[in-house]
Design a protein around this motif. Structure first.
Motif, PDB file in Angstrom:
ATOM      1  N   LEU A  62       0.835  -1.197   0.000  1.00  0.00           N
ATOM      2  CA  LEU A  62       0.000   0.000   0.000  1.00  0.00           C
ATOM      3  C   LEU A  62       0.873   1.252   0.000  1.00  0.00           C
ATOM      4  O   LEU A  62       0.634   2.187  -0.757  1.00  0.00           O
ATOM      5  N   GLY A  63       1.906   1.236   0.821  1.00  0.00           N
ATOM      6  CA  GLY A  63       2.824   2.371   0.885  1.00  0.00           C
ATOM      7  C   GLY A  63       3.560   2.618  -0.418  1.00  0.00           C
ATOM      8  O   GLY A  63       3.868   3.754  -0.762  1.00  0.00           O
ATOM      9  N   SER A  64       3.823   1.546  -1.167  1.00  0.00           N
ATOM     10  CA  SER A  64       4.574   1.700  -2.421  1.00  0.00           C
ATOM     11  C   SER A  64       3.745   2.324  -3.535  1.00  0.00           C
ATOM     12  O   SER A  64       4.299   2.888  -4.475  1.00  0.00           O
ATOM     13  N   ILE A  65       2.412   2.249  -3.448  1.00  0.00           N
ATOM     14  CA  ILE A  65       1.582   2.836  -4.512  1.00  0.00           C
ATOM     15  C   ILE A  65       0.881   4.115  -4.068  1.00  0.00           C
ATOM     16  O   ILE A  65       0.252   4.780  -4.878  1.00  0.00           O
ATOM     17  N   SER A  66       1.010   4.465  -2.813  1.00  0.00           N
ATOM     18  CA  SER A  66       0.376   5.672  -2.303  1.00  0.00           C
ATOM     19  C   SER A  66       1.355   6.843  -2.341  1.00  0.00           C
ATOM     20  O   SER A  66       2.526   6.681  -2.001  1.00  0.00           O
ATOM     21  N   PRO A  67       0.880   8.032  -2.721  1.00  0.00           N
ATOM     22  CA  PRO A  67       1.765   9.196  -2.684  1.00  0.00           C
ATOM     23  C   PRO A  67       1.941   9.755  -1.269  1.00  0.00           C
ATOM     24  O   PRO A  67       2.717  10.673  -1.051  1.00  0.00           O
ATOM     25  N   MET A  68       1.248   9.180  -0.302  1.00  0.00           N
ATOM     26  CA  MET A  68       1.315   9.670   1.078  1.00  0.00           C
ATOM     27  C   MET A  68       2.564   9.169   1.776  1.00  0.00           C
ATOM     28  O   MET A  68       3.108   8.123   1.421  1.00  0.00           O
ATOM     29  N   THR A  69       2.987   9.903   2.790  1.00  0.00           N
ATOM     30  CA  THR A  69       4.091   9.425   3.613  1.00  0.00           C
ATOM     31  C   THR A  69       3.620   8.217   4.408  1.00  0.00           C
ATOM     32  O   THR A  69       2.410   8.026   4.609  1.00  0.00           O
ATOM     33  N   GLN A  70       4.552   7.417   4.880  1.00  0.00           N
ATOM     34  CA  GLN A  70       4.204   6.239   5.672  1.00  0.00           C
ATOM     35  C   GLN A  70       3.448   6.650   6.925  1.00  0.00           C
ATOM     36  O   GLN A  70       2.484   5.996   7.328  1.00  0.00           O
ATOM     37  N   SER A  71       3.845   7.757   7.528  1.00  0.00           N
ATOM     38  CA  SER A  71       3.185   8.245   8.737  1.00  0.00           C
ATOM     39  C   SER A  71       1.739   8.649   8.459  1.00  0.00           C
ATOM     40  O   SER A  71       0.823   8.279   9.202  1.00  0.00           O
ATOM     41  N   ALA A  72       1.524   9.397   7.390  1.00  0.00           N
ATOM     42  CA  ALA A  72       0.157   9.827   7.030  1.00  0.00           C
ATOM     43  C   ALA A  72      -0.707   8.612   6.695  1.00  0.00           C
ATOM     44  O   ALA A  72      -1.865   8.525   7.109  1.00  0.00           O
ATOM     45  N   LEU A  73      -0.137   7.683   5.959  1.00  0.00           N
ATOM     46  CA  LEU A  73      -0.863   6.471   5.589  1.00  0.00           C
ATOM     47  C   LEU A  73      -1.258   5.675   6.837  1.00  0.00           C
ATOM     48  O   LEU A  73      -2.402   5.224   6.952  1.00  0.00           O
ATOM     49  N   SER A  74      -0.352   5.548   7.782  1.00  0.00           N
ATOM     50  CA  SER A  74      -0.652   4.824   9.025  1.00  0.00           C
ATOM     51  C   SER A  74      -1.764   5.513   9.812  1.00  0.00           C
ATOM     52  O   SER A  74      -2.647   4.836  10.361  1.00  0.00           O
ATOM     53  N   ARG A  75      -1.735   6.839   9.887  1.00  0.00           N
ATOM     54  CA  ARG A  75      -2.795   7.566  10.604  1.00  0.00           C
ATOM     55  C   ARG A  75      -4.150   7.363   9.938  1.00  0.00           C
ATOM     56  O   ARG A  75      -5.162   7.178  10.618  1.00  0.00           O
ATOM     57  N   ILE A  76      -4.180   7.374   8.615  1.00  0.00           N
ATOM     58  CA  ILE A  76      -5.449   7.173   7.910  1.00  0.00           C
ATOM     59  C   ILE A  76      -5.940   5.741   8.111  1.00  0.00           C
ATOM     60  O   ILE A  76      -7.128   5.524   8.370  1.00  0.00           O
ATOM     61  N   VAL A  77      -5.049   4.768   8.025  1.00  0.00           N
ATOM     62  CA  VAL A  77      -5.446   3.377   8.265  1.00  0.00           C
ATOM     63  C   VAL A  77      -5.971   3.235   9.695  1.00  0.00           C
ATOM     64  O   VAL A  77      -6.972   2.556   9.919  1.00  0.00           O
ATOM     65  N   ASP A  78      -5.342   3.897  10.654  1.00  0.00           N
ATOM     66  CA  ASP A  78      -5.845   3.880  12.040  1.00  0.00           C
ATOM     67  C   ASP A  78      -7.299   4.356  12.092  1.00  0.00           C
ATOM     68  O   ASP A  78      -8.139   3.739  12.753  1.00  0.00           O
ATOM     69  N   ARG A  79      -7.591   5.458  11.413  1.00  0.00           N
ATOM     70  CA  ARG A  79      -8.963   5.997  11.404  1.00  0.00           C
ATOM     71  C   ARG A  79      -9.926   5.025  10.729  1.00  0.00           C
ATOM     72  O   ARG A  79     -11.058   4.849  11.179  1.00  0.00           O
ATOM     73  N   LEU A  80      -9.478   4.393   9.651  1.00  0.00           N
ATOM     74  CA  LEU A  80     -10.334   3.432   8.948  1.00  0.00           C
ATOM     75  C   LEU A  80     -10.593   2.190   9.800  1.00  0.00           C
ATOM     76  O   LEU A  80     -11.698   1.641   9.771  1.00  0.00           O
ATOM     77  N   VAL A  81      -9.600   1.769  10.568  1.00  0.00           N
ATOM     78  CA  VAL A  81      -9.783   0.633  11.478  1.00  0.00           C
ATOM     79  C   VAL A  81     -10.809   1.009  12.546  1.00  0.00           C
ATOM     80  O   VAL A  81     -11.744   0.249  12.816  1.00  0.00           O
ATOM     81  N   LYS A  82     -10.653   2.187  13.145  1.00  0.00           N
ATOM     82  CA  LYS A  82     -11.588   2.635  14.189  1.00  0.00           C
ATOM     83  C   LYS A  82     -13.013   2.763  13.665  1.00  0.00           C
ATOM     84  O   LYS A  82     -13.973   2.531  14.402  1.00  0.00           O
ATOM     85  N   ALA A  83     -13.151   3.111  12.385  1.00  0.00           N
ATOM     86  CA  ALA A  83     -14.485   3.247  11.776  1.00  0.00           C
ATOM     87  C   ALA A  83     -15.053   1.899  11.342  1.00  0.00           C
ATOM     88  O   ALA A  83     -16.189   1.833  10.865  1.00  0.00           O
ATOM     89  N   GLY A  84     -14.268   0.831  11.472  1.00  0.00           N
ATOM     90  CA  GLY A  84     -14.741  -0.491  11.081  1.00  0.00           C
ATOM     91  C   GLY A  84     -14.733  -0.733   9.587  1.00  0.00           C
ATOM     92  O   GLY A  84     -15.403  -1.635   9.090  1.00  0.00           O
ATOM     93  N   LEU A  85     -13.941   0.053   8.844  1.00  0.00           N
ATOM     94  CA  LEU A  85     -13.908  -0.062   7.390  1.00  0.00           C
ATOM     95  C   LEU A  85     -12.802  -0.980   6.889  1.00  0.00           C
ATOM     96  O   LEU A  85     -12.892  -1.522   5.789  1.00  0.00           O
TER      97      LEU A  85
END
Length: 127
Positions: A62-85
């Motif tokens: 996911l990190g290799s195809i995303s233009p986001m930094t690893q930190s930003a990507l991890s924070r977004i995944v955290d939010r998606l996990v909390k939302a049950g997505l």
């Protein structure tokens, strides 16, 4: 400023302006219609794109195809996990690897939000 430089700057500003206008509109509409921001949608979209049926994708992929930094990507995944997505788990074969997978709720939200996203992209194509 040289003529060539002025043309490059003008092209850059045009591209930047179109990007900012489009991303603002996408974020506004996705939030209003699906209660998800553009960054969250983009991560769901990438996971859906590399999601193997019945199997998760690696955060590394996911990190290799995303233009986001690893930190930003991890924070977004955290939010998606909390939302049950999405779910995030360690890989059984390699405990260093994190696996991310859409939940049924995430897959359904992505399918609906993708219609809005794609429609807006089609409606705002440059002439």
């Amino acid at each position: 400023m040289a003529a060539n430089d002025a043309a490059l700057v003008e092209q850059w500003r045009d591209l930047q302006g179109r990007y900012l206008k489009m991303s603002t509109e996408l974020d506004r509409r996705l939030t209003a219609e699906h209660q998800i921001g553009l960054s969250e949608f983009e991560v769901l979209d990438l996971i859906a794109e590399i999601d193997v049926p019945g199997g998760p994708c690696r955060m590394k992929d996911l990190g290799s195809i995303s233009p986001m930094t690893q930190s930003a990507l991890s924070r977004i995944v955290d939010r998606l996990v909390k939302a049950g997505l999405v779910t995030r788990d360690f890989c059984a074969e390699d405990r260093r690897a994190l696996l991310v997978q859409l939940t049924d709720k995430g897959r359904a939200l992505h399918a609906e939000a993708a219609k809005t996203h794609r429609r807006l992209l089609r409606d705002h194509q440059p002439a």
